[in-house]
Write a protein that holds these residues in place. Structure first.
Motif, PDB file in Angstrom:
ATOM      1  N   MET B 631      22.041  47.655 -86.446  1.00  0.00           N
ATOM      2  CA  MET B 631      22.023  49.119 -86.457  1.00  0.00           C
ATOM      3  C   MET B 631      23.114  49.664 -87.356  1.00  0.00           C
ATOM      4  O   MET B 631      22.894  50.570 -88.147  1.00  0.00           O
ATOM      5  CB  MET B 631      22.223  49.655 -85.034  1.00  0.00           C
ATOM      6  CG  MET B 631      20.982  49.576 -84.180  1.00  0.00           C
ATOM      7  SD  MET B 631      21.338  50.067 -82.485  1.00  0.00           S
ATOM      8  CE  MET B 631      21.788  51.766 -82.701  1.00  0.00           C
ATOM      9  N   LEU B 632      24.306  49.067 -87.211  1.00  0.00           N
ATOM     10  CA  LEU B 632      25.424  49.559 -87.995  1.00  0.00           C
ATOM     11  C   LEU B 632      25.141  49.399 -89.487  1.00  0.00           C
ATOM     12  O   LEU B 632      25.362  50.310 -90.280  1.00  0.00           O
ATOM     13  CB  LEU B 632      26.694  48.797 -87.610  1.00  0.00           C
ATOM     14  CG  LEU B 632      27.979  49.383 -88.192  1.00  0.00           C
ATOM     15  CD1 LEU B 632      28.174  50.798 -87.688  1.00  0.00           C
ATOM     16  CD2 LEU B 632      29.175  48.524 -87.818  1.00  0.00           C
ATOM     17  N   GLY B 634      22.293  49.345 -90.844  1.00  0.00           N
ATOM     18  CA  GLY B 634      21.291  50.354 -91.186  1.00  0.00           C
ATOM     19  C   GLY B 634      21.944  51.695 -91.436  1.00  0.00           C
ATOM     20  O   GLY B 634      21.671  52.362 -92.442  1.00  0.00           O
ATOM     21  N   VAL B 635      22.827  52.094 -90.522  1.00  0.00           N
ATOM     22  CA  VAL B 635      23.484  53.398 -90.650  1.00  0.00           C
ATOM     23  C   VAL B 635      24.286  53.448 -91.948  1.00  0.00           C
ATOM     24  O   VAL B 635      24.180  54.395 -92.730  1.00  0.00           O
ATOM     25  CB  VAL B 635      24.409  53.639 -89.442  1.00  0.00           C
ATOM     26  CG1 VAL B 635      25.211  54.902 -89.649  1.00  0.00           C
ATOM     27  CG2 VAL B 635      23.597  53.720 -88.176  1.00  0.00           C
TER      28      VAL B 635
END
Lengths: 532, 646
Positions: B631-632, B634-635
């Motif tokens: 997720m990180l 991706g962000v």
């Protein structure tokens, strides 16, 4: 306001105005909250053997009552608009999505209530707090305990879902997000069988959910810094007016808020929790979660995008387009290698989230209606799908491995037939709601999405083909392969509760496929957002 | 976009239907009612159900006849009519109507389907008399007729698809009608699976239309195609439609199911797998002429498919000893002719449909004849145990003989008028094409003459090679009368319809005019002579080997070619090697996956997707920390990319 404490001053008495509350507009939410509160009391005071019955009836009655009130409210224009100091905005999309959530939640409750002749709900552990496999748990089982708390918990979650797409400011939206999420984290950990997997799912969902909430909050803070307000309406005004000095806060703010929301719908790269949680959670909860959370979260995305930050969409659009494309591709491609039917449906839900994003990104009123129609179609078919999964058993526990589904069509033609039909709907074959939904979602993207819209639709069609292969393979497995040796895989005889849920889900899937016009019409008429 | 399509329907070729034409929906409704009554009514309808089904089928024919008469009564310009049924998907910017297109092409099909269909209903009364489940059989037959009529009357690809699936369903149910026999059930499944491949092509084609033109009505797509749509898009659509047509019409490479489909009761073979359903692919190609005319590459593929199939089917037909399978191979080959003609463009469309029509008569007649032979020979199908039946079954012999002459293309019987024209048309063109395609059509005619004469002589002439206990006898009237009617059609239909080019003129408004001034690369008279010589040669060869000489009762070992042809030129083996075995591997690897996952799977696009899938899958390792890291990433990636772009 420095003189806030001196309330007796006449001048301030006029300055402070209590927020006016349109009780009619928020009545559906109040009814569900009341039902949930009563459920807590029932848990405390009602005798154990009656609890299941009371809780199920209470939950169903409050959902149905809320739905009826919602329909009544929706016919009266007076109730449209912002209320509770603009924290809640009741407009066409909010009403449509709230109605969808209530209807799907009622089906979800029906599937959760399945007992298969046991004492409590079959899917849930007798005691959530017990360590898996411990004597404590065995004792609870012997004593005939049941976690009938699941029903009030579900209702609490539904309240959050109802509020989510109707939130007029980012803080309310955040509260709604947490209200809908916290009960879900709990529900995921309550499976009766494969307890460890279930608890692991619960913990993962919680940790990653908290992580994503932090992104949302950070984004909201940045937007507050930019616009000086958390109201979406004010943010929209500020974006249009362009605020030179603080311009740098806007783009990261928008993206972070959207990332927090995209997590909830399971968009790639924020999807990793989806398969694990879908697999570990009790199957009826998975169905409920897959359908209702998606509706609520897309509702919130629609509101943020179409009300709040549409004006500078050219800046942030690219990121979300990439997410949509990735979501479709990863969801479709990964579904090919899945060996567990629940994980398969999880990846399918990821791919569907991508398809829905395509509609969202068309930035047109028809995109809103296409999104909403897709959500309804997908929600009903997915609840019915997971309900069927919960019926197929080997040796008492769910036969979720694909190899166990081989030859199911021979021994249980009706169950396999219904599931095959639902799979065709997932694949988007004509005459199922899946087809109408894809049509409704893709055509605005082609008409209004520009070149990127067309590109997304092409990716979407290719991904549909890939996923169709997966579904058809499962159908072939059910019908043209010999059943596995060993203990027979059986489809349990469902109680009327599950039967009704599956029947309604399947019928809606069929009706929306054959005669989608009424629902499309309704979605079209409800697609106008109100700013305040 | 779709509103334009409406305008086109309203102002262009098809006018809103008036008068009796407006009731054309009855065509679909009547047989559907029959099927519904018989299926829902259950055992209560056992007694009168079959007769009711027959009545419904004839009623549909009468409606079709009335519609046709009223159409003939109108001028050439006003003949096509459009019936608006209901608003299927009406919502703001997208709008899809369900409607019927009653024009010359669809009415031709309506008449063929209802007339031949009704005759076969009558025949089935006799053929299925002793079957305990005949009510179900008639229900399926009615269902088939309804679906087929929906297919040909639809005004959009989507509605056509509904009918397309409907005939597929009816075909599946009827092939597997005697599903207590596992081999028959397997045959039904095979047909089902192979057809899925084709149907999938059709549905992808429809999706492309959606994506590219935003409409799926014939009128809308025609307008888009003629309004300068990209050739790439049209080629893609054309190839997908062709894939669909190949599946349904048993064309190369999806032809393998047709032979096995003969497991169904013989009237089914006659109706569905000879006269009507299998020709749906030809209908689709001709109906989509506007797509193919603007996509020459796709059109070339149609011709190639047709040419390969017509030779392929003919070769297979030479080696089959099972009378029904030999006829099935011949069907495949004849549809190959139609495909070939349809792929030639405006030169060939009308002849494709013309041959389809005459073929519908003579092939249905021959199948019914085969059924009659089987009826008299205790359901035997091995031609090596027939012989000399001409004396025992006079009517069958005579009617079958007329069909035989027709398919051979002997003047003045039906086949001559249609097939010869296709051969001529195949010789039109420039460069290598006329020689290759014309040559294939010509050689095909010779082989056809050989194997059909072989079939005819082995069954009806030569020495009697009957098994001990059989007593051949003529079939009852309910069976022979339909055969006689079809035989009349086999003999005369071609002649009647080609006097003064009646049929081609009739179809002209739909498929476009045949431009004058295009001549075959060889003179017409020499082509005709050549064809007739080849046909005569084929007959003579068959006469020597299967009438004059003794036919061995056991299958001789045969040459390599014969062996290959007996096994359908290894089509099943190829399918097994190319599709099934990797498919099984894949399924095993996927479904019963060991930890190594996909690495065992081989070949093909599916494996590519699967391979990517299994690699991606490793990212899904179950650790919450890795998920959070993903997720990180991706962000950071999204924010970084956006920041850079800005």
């Amino acid at each position: 306001m420095p003189a806030m404490t001196v309330l007796s001053t006449p001048m301030l008495a006029t300055a402070f105005k209590a927020a006016d509350v349109d009780y009619g507009a928020i009545a559906p939410m109040l009814i569900v909250i009341a039902g949930a509160m009563l459920g807590v009391l029932v848990e405390a005071f009602a005798p154990r053997r009656l609890r299941h019955t009371i809780q199920v009836s209470l939950a169903l009655v409050s959902l149905v009552a809320a739905f009826v009130v919602l329909v009544t409210v929706s016919t009266q224009q007076a109730h449209r608009g912002g209320t509770l100091a603009q924290a809640v905005i009741i407009d066409g999309p909010a009403l449509f999505l709230q109605g969808a959530i209530l209807a799907m939640a009622a089906l979800g409750i029906l599937t959760m209530a399945e007992k298969f002749g046991g004492q409590g709900a079959d899917a849930f552990t007798p005691m959530g707090a017990a360590v898996p496999g411990s004597p404590h748990e065995a004792a609870a089982l012997r004593a005939g305990m049941a976690t009938s708390e699941v029903f009030p918990l579900t209702l609490f979650s539904v309240v959050g879902m109802l509020l989510f797409p109707a939130a007029g400011d980012l803080l309310t939206m955040f509260v709604a997000l947490e209200v809908l999420s916290l009960p879900l984290y709990l529900l995921c950990g309550l499976a009766r069988r494969r307890r460890l997997l279930s608890q692991e799912a619960s913990l993962k969902y919680f940790l990653l959910g908290a992580f994503s909430s932090a992104f949302f909050l950070f984004g909201a803070a940045l937007l507050y810094g930019y616009a000086g307000s958390l109201y979406l309406a004010d943010i929209a005004t500020a974006v249009t007016a362009a605020n030179g000095a603080l311009e740098g806060l806007l783009l990261p703010g928008v993206l972070l808020v959207l990332i927090g929301l995209l997590f909830k719908v399971g968009a790639v790269p924020f999807h990793s929790w989806t398969p694990d949680v879908y697999q570990g959670a009790p199957t009826p909860v998975t169905g409920f979660m897959a359908a209702c959370t998606k509706v609520a979260a897309f509702g919130a995305i629609l509101r943020v995008v179409y009300v709040g930050v549409e004006a500078n969409r050219w800046d942030w659009r690219g990121g979300v387009i990439a997410v949509a494309a990735l979501t479709m591709v990863v969801g479709a491609v990964l579904s090919v290698t899945q060996t567990d039917v629940k994980r398969l449906l999880a990846y399918s839900s990821i791919a569907h989230a991508g398809f829905i994003l395509v509609a969202v990104l068309s930035f047109d009123k028809t995109g809103v209606s296409g999104t909403m129609f897709y959500l309804v179609a997908y929600g009903f078919m997915t609840i019915a799908g997971f309900a069927v999964v919960s019926l197929v058993r080997q040796g008492g526990s769910e036969a979720s491995h694909l190899s166990q589904w081989a030859g199911l069509g021979r021994n249980h033609p009706v169950v396999a037939g219904v599931f095959a039909f639902l799979l065709l709907a997932f694949a988007g074959i004509p005459l199922t709601s899946g087809f109408a939904a894809k049509y409704a979602a893709f055509s605005p993207a082609i008409s209004f999405g520009g070149r990127s819209g067309v590109a997304l639709v092409i990716i979407g069609v290719i991904c549909s083909v890939i996923t169709a292969f997966v579904y058809v393979r499962l159908i072939v497995l059910m019908y043209f392969t010999d059943p596995p040796a060993g203990e027979a895989v059986v489809a349990e005889t469902a109680s009327p509760f599950t039967t009704i849920a599956i029947t309604i889900g399947t019928l809606v899937t069929l009706v929306l496929g054959v005669l989608p016009s009424q629902t499309l019409d309704l979605a079209e008429r409800s697609s106008q957002f109100l700013v305040r | 976009m779709t509103s334009l399509a409406h305008l086109a329907t309203a102002d262009g070729a098809a006018h809103a239907a008036t008068g009796v034409t407006a009731y054309a929906w009855l065509l679909v409704a009547l047989p559907l009612l029959g099927a519904a009554v018989l299926l829902v009514g259950g055992r209560a309808t056992d007694k009168w159900g079959p007769l009711f089904a027959v009545a419904m089928s004839w009623a549909a024919f009468v409606v079709g006849l009335v519609v046709w008469i009223s159409m003939v009564g109108r001028g050439g310009e006003d003949r096509a009519a459009h019936i608006h049924l209901f608003n299927w998907v009406p919502a703001g910017s997208f709008n899809l109507d369900a409607g019927m297109l009653v024009d010359q092409l669809s009415v031709t099909f309506v008449l063929l389907v209802t007339f031949v269909g009704s005759l076969i209903h009558v025949y089935s009364l006799g053929y299925m008399e002793h079957d305990p489940d005949k009510r179900r059989f008639f229900a399926y037959l009615n269902l088939f007729v309804a679906a087929m009529l929906l297919l040909v009357l639809a005004d959009s690809y989507l509605l056509l698809y509904v009918g397309w699936e409907g005939v597929g369903l009816a075909s599946y149910l009827l092939i597997g009608f005697w599903n207590h026999n596992p081999a028959y059930a397997t045959a039904a499944n095979k047909a089902f699976v192979v057809n899925r491949v084709g149907d999938f092509g059709l549905s992808v084609g429809i999706m492309i239309m959606f994506a590219a033109f935003g409409t799926v009505t014939f009128a809308g797509v025609q307008q888009a195609a003629e309004g300068g749509a990209g050739e790439g898009v049209l080629t893609a659509i054309g190839l997908m439609l062709l894939l669909g047509a190949c599946g349904k019409s048993a064309q190369f490479p999806l032809q393998s199911w047709l032979g096995d489909a003969m497991a169904g009761p013989t009237p089914v073979s006659a109706l569905i797998h000879a006269a009507t359903m299998v020709t749906a692919g030809v209908y689709l190609v001709v109906r989509s002429s506007f797509v193919f005319d603007h996509a020459p590459n796709a059109q070339l593929c149609v011709v190639i498919v047709g040419a390969i199939t017509l030779v392929f089917g003919a070769v297979v037909g030479c080696a089959k000893d099972d009378i029904k399978k030999a006829l099935a191979a011949s069907t495949m080959s004849q549809i190959g002719y139609m495909m070939l003609a349809a792929g030639l463009g405006p030169v060939g469309y009308a002849f494709a449909i013309f041959h389809l029509l005459t073929h519908g008569f003579f092939k249905a007649g021959m199948f019914l004849g085969a059924g009659s032979v089987m009826h008299g020979m205790d359901d035997q199908v091995d031609m090596r145990r027939f012989g000399g039946l001409s004396g025992a079954m006079k009517i069958t012999w005579l009617t079958f003989g007329l069909g035989w002459l027709a398919i051979l293309g002997v003047p003045p019987f039906s086949g001559f008028w249609s097939k010869d024209k296709i051969i001529e048309a195949a010789f039109i063109g420039e460069g290598w094409r006329p020689w290759v395609f014309g040559g294939a059509a010509l050689i095909g005619a010779g082989i056809t003459a050989f194997y059909m004469s072989r079939l005819f002589f082995m069954t009806f002439h030569g020495k009697k090679r009957w098994t001990e206990e059989v007593h051949p006898h003529e079939s009852p009237r309910t069976m022979t009368i339909p055969m006689m009617v079809l035989a009349v059609g086999s003999a005369l239909l071609g002649l009647v319809l080609s006097i003064g080019g009646t049929f081609t003129t009739w179809l002209e408004p739909v498929v476009g005019a045949h431009e004058e001034g295009e001549h075959p690369v060889l003179p017409v008279w020499s082509l005709m002579t050549l064809t007739l010589l080849l046909v005569a040669g084929g007959i003579a060869l068959a006469w020597m080997r299967y009438w004059r000489d003794e036919v061995p009762q056991a299958q001789p070992a045969g040459s390599l070619v014969t062996k290959a042809a007996r096994r359908d030129l290894y089509q099943d083996d190829v399918n097994e090697g190319v599709f099934m075995r990797p498919g099984v591997h894949l399924t095993r690897a996927l479904v019963f996956a060991d930890n190594r996952g996909m690495d065992g799977a081989v070949g093909g696009l599916a494996a590519l997707v699967g391979g990517t899938s299994s690699r991606l899958r490793r990212l899904q390792n179950g650790f919450a920390r890795s998920y959070a890291l993903t997720m990180l990433f991706g962000v950071v990636a999204i924010l970084g990319a956006m920041w850079v772009i800005q």
